[in-house]
Design an enzyme around this catalytic site. Structure first.
Site, short mmCIF file in Angstrom:
data_model
loop_
_atom_site.label_atom_id
_atom_site.label_comp_id
_atom_site.label_asym_id
_atom_site.label_seq_id
_atom_site.Cartn_x
_atom_site.Cartn_y
_atom_site.Cartn_z
N LYS A 90 30.16 0.34 41.28
CA LYS A 90 29.30 -0.85 41.23
C LYS A 90 29.02 -1.20 39.78
CE LYS A 90 26.66 -4.06 42.92
NZ LYS A 90 27.45 -5.03 42.12
N GLN A 111 26.58 2.49 33.14
CA GLN A 111 26.29 2.06 34.51
C GLN A 111 26.13 3.24 35.46
OE1 GLN A 111 26.58 -1.62 34.72
NE2 GLN A 111 25.20 -1.32 36.43
N LYS A 114 22.58 4.46 34.97
CA LYS A 114 21.66 3.40 35.39
C LYS A 114 21.59 3.32 36.92
CE LYS A 114 22.54 -0.57 33.42
NZ LYS A 114 22.95 -1.97 33.13
N LYS A 126 32.62 -1.12 35.54
CA LYS A 126 32.46 -2.37 34.79
C LYS A 126 33.83 -3.00 34.66
CE LYS A 126 29.15 -4.67 32.69
NZ LYS A 126 27.69 -4.63 32.95
N GLY A 165 27.92 -10.06 38.21
CA GLY A 165 27.97 -10.79 36.94
C GLY A 165 27.56 -9.95 35.75
N ASP A 166 27.82 -10.46 34.58
CA ASP A 166 27.34 -9.93 33.30
C ASP A 166 27.50 -11.10 32.33
OD1 ASP A 166 26.55 -7.18 31.95
OD2 ASP A 166 27.96 -8.08 30.55
N THR A 209 17.08 -8.96 36.73
CA THR A 209 17.19 -8.16 35.49
C THR A 209 16.03 -8.48 34.56
OG1 THR A 209 19.58 -8.32 35.76
CG2 THR A 209 18.78 -7.40 33.70
N ASN A 240 20.96 -15.44 31.44
CA ASN A 240 20.30 -15.04 32.68
C ASN A 240 19.14 -14.08 32.44
OD1 ASN A 240 20.40 -12.60 34.87
ND2 ASN A 240 20.44 -14.61 35.84
N SER A 378 21.16 -5.93 43.15
CA SER A 378 22.51 -6.02 43.71
C SER A 378 22.64 -5.02 44.86
CB SER A 378 23.56 -5.68 42.65
OG SER A 378 23.82 -6.78 41.82
#
Ligand code: NDP
Ligand code: 2IT
Length: 446
Positions: A90, A111, A114, A126, A165-166, A209, A240, A378
């Site tokens: 993810k 990630q 996290k 990622k 997204g990023d 976020t 964002n 997410s």
């Protein structure tokens, strides 16, 4: 440097030459973990640290597409599937001209920790491309996304790997990517998160976020009997994460005085209130213009090619990109009385800057804890997709808030030092590590 860290980093640098951001991310984690692993030798015998720093799978592919003139363009696509020991891979997709293997490996590595901190069952990944959506028409972005997904689709799935997204990937891009996935697989599943609300998305995911980043700052401040109310806040970025951090800070009584993009920052000492933020959202999300236009509209100062950290503030929220606060900027922040840094971006502070914050014993929340609200929500989107039942705004926001409190508590548990100082870097690294490492041991040498 601790000789054990030095030895480990020599191995990492030898195996991953030239990937500076990846080295930086791994070294920070190794500095927290190596002393912990010495005290818990089962992780040492299983060589967890060496294994966790090696991606399970790295996918690199060609992305050819036709621009509006009919010319052929070629970009490179990536997906780094880092760790699947606690759940499906993810993590987001980044579309930006600076994207390369080292940057995506640092992001995928972060990630893993996290996602573990969120309490939800998600592995780490990622991906992205060196494609630059800036200046492209909607049709060009669509054709690029379709080509990108025409290769990526065979590697992902709602129980395998779930991108989101990023930087450079928002609602528009997720829509085009999802449409192509559905067409190729003939399946409507939760294979991506950040989807539109009408077609499987979650309420609060766009806000998550930035809201989570603010909730985390609020938690850190509460350990010192303080709050966001009345504080002056410098935010970088205007995408964002920055937008919704600004919204939540303002709702909680803080005054946001800066926002930025890659060309410079605006300084509005009266504060970017809800009305002005609406202008920024329209400017950035619809017109896709530059932050300078805010300075023209509201007659405030614009600092070209500068970053906001020279402005006096109580709280700093770096919400743009990696390594956007250097040692000098960190010193300036501390000297100007900054008491709290909550990172919405991934690895926005250089190692020297982090050291300045830790030495000054201010509240410093590293990205992998402070920005985990996005991927956590997410995870909540995945849950709703599996149940085929959407939750209300209130329900998702309450869960997000609870998760940020839980991440904070984990950091306190693993990061509190003998003198009572909470080192959130150690807290997040060790707290994120334990669950993943135990799962890796339980699943054998795979
Ligand atoms: P967006 O693309 O929406 O916005 C990015 C913002 O950062 C823009 O203002 C952009 O300016 C600025 N920026 C990007 N690159 C640079 C650069 N090299 N130098 C200066 N400014 C730059 O992305 P997000 O808001 O989603 O992401 C921001 C950060 O938050 C990233 O570090 C991302 O990894 C992290 N993050 C995002 C999450 C999410 O859910 N979206 C979750 C967790 C972390 P410009 O428009 O000029 O490029
Ligand atoms: O860095 C991040 O955590 C993100 N870009 C969000 C990832 C996700 O899967 O929602």
């Amino acid at each position: 440097m601790d000789p054990r860290v030095q030895q480990f980093m020599a191995l990492i640098k030898g195996r991953n030459p030239g990937e500076n951001e990846f080295h930086q991310a791994v070294q920070e984690v190794a500095e927290s973990l190596i002393p912990f692993i010495e005290e818990n030798p089962k992780y040492k015998y299983a060589r967890i640290l060496e294994r966790i720093a090696e991606p399970e799978r790295t996918i690199i592919f060609r992305v050819p597409w036709l621009d509006d003139k009919g010319d052929v363009q070629i970009n490179r696509g990536y997906r780094i599937e880092m760790n699947s020991s606690i759940g499906p891979y993810k993590g987001g997709l980044r579309f930006h001209p600076t994207v390369n293997l080292g940057i995506l490996k640092f992001l995928a590595f972060e990630q893993v920790f996290k996602n573990s901190l969120t309490t939800l069952p998600m592995g780490g990944a990622k991906g992205g491309s060196d494609f630059d959506p800036k200046g492209k028409s909607d049709n060009e972005v669509m054709r690029f996304c379709q080509s990108f997904m025409s290769e990526l689709f065979r590697h992902i799935g709602s129980d395998t790997d779930v991108p989101a997204g990023d930087i450079g990937v928002g609602g528009r891009e997720i829509g085009y990517l999802f449409g192509q996935y559905k067409r190729l697989r003939n399946e409507f599943t939760g294979v991506l998160t950040g989807k539109g609300i009408e077609w499987g998305g979650s309420l609060i995911r766009p806000e998550a976020t930035g809201y989570g980043n603010t909730y985390f700052a609020e938690e850190m401040l509460s350990t010192r009997g303080d709050s966001i109310e009345g504080k002056v806040v410098c935010i970088s970025g205007s995408g964002n994460v920055a937008q919704f951090a600004a919204e939540k800070v303002t709702q909680l009584g803080g005054r946001v005085v800066t926002m930025s993009d890659s060309n410079g920052f605006i300084y509005d000492p009266k504060g970017i209130d809800a009305e002005k933020l609406k202008f920024i959202m329209e400017l950035k999300n619809v017109k896709r213009g530059r932050i300078k236009e805010y300075a023209d509209k509201y007659s405030v100062e614009y600092f070209e090619d500068k970053r906001p950290w020279i402005i006096k503030c109580d709280i700093a929220m770096p919400n743009a990109t990696q390594n956007e606060i250097n040692e000098d900027e960190a010193k300036t922040l501390v000297k100007n009385g900054c008491i709290c840094v909550s990172e919405g971006a991934n690895m926005p502070s250089t190692p020297e800057a982090v050291q300045v914050f830790l030495n000054a014993k201010i509240l410093y929340g590293p990205g992998k804890a402070a920005n985990a609200g996005g991927v956590a929500t997410s995870g909540l989107e995945m849950t709703q997709n599996s149940m085929r039942l959407p939750w209300t705004r209130e329900e998702v926001d309450a869960r997000l808030h609870m998760i940020m409190k839980s991440i904070h508590a984990t950091c306190v548990r693993y990061g509190t030092k003998d003198d009572g100082f909470i080192n959130y870097v150690d807290g997040a690294n060790i707290g994120g590590f334990v669950k993943v490492a135990n799962a890796m041991i339980a699943q054998g040498v795979v």
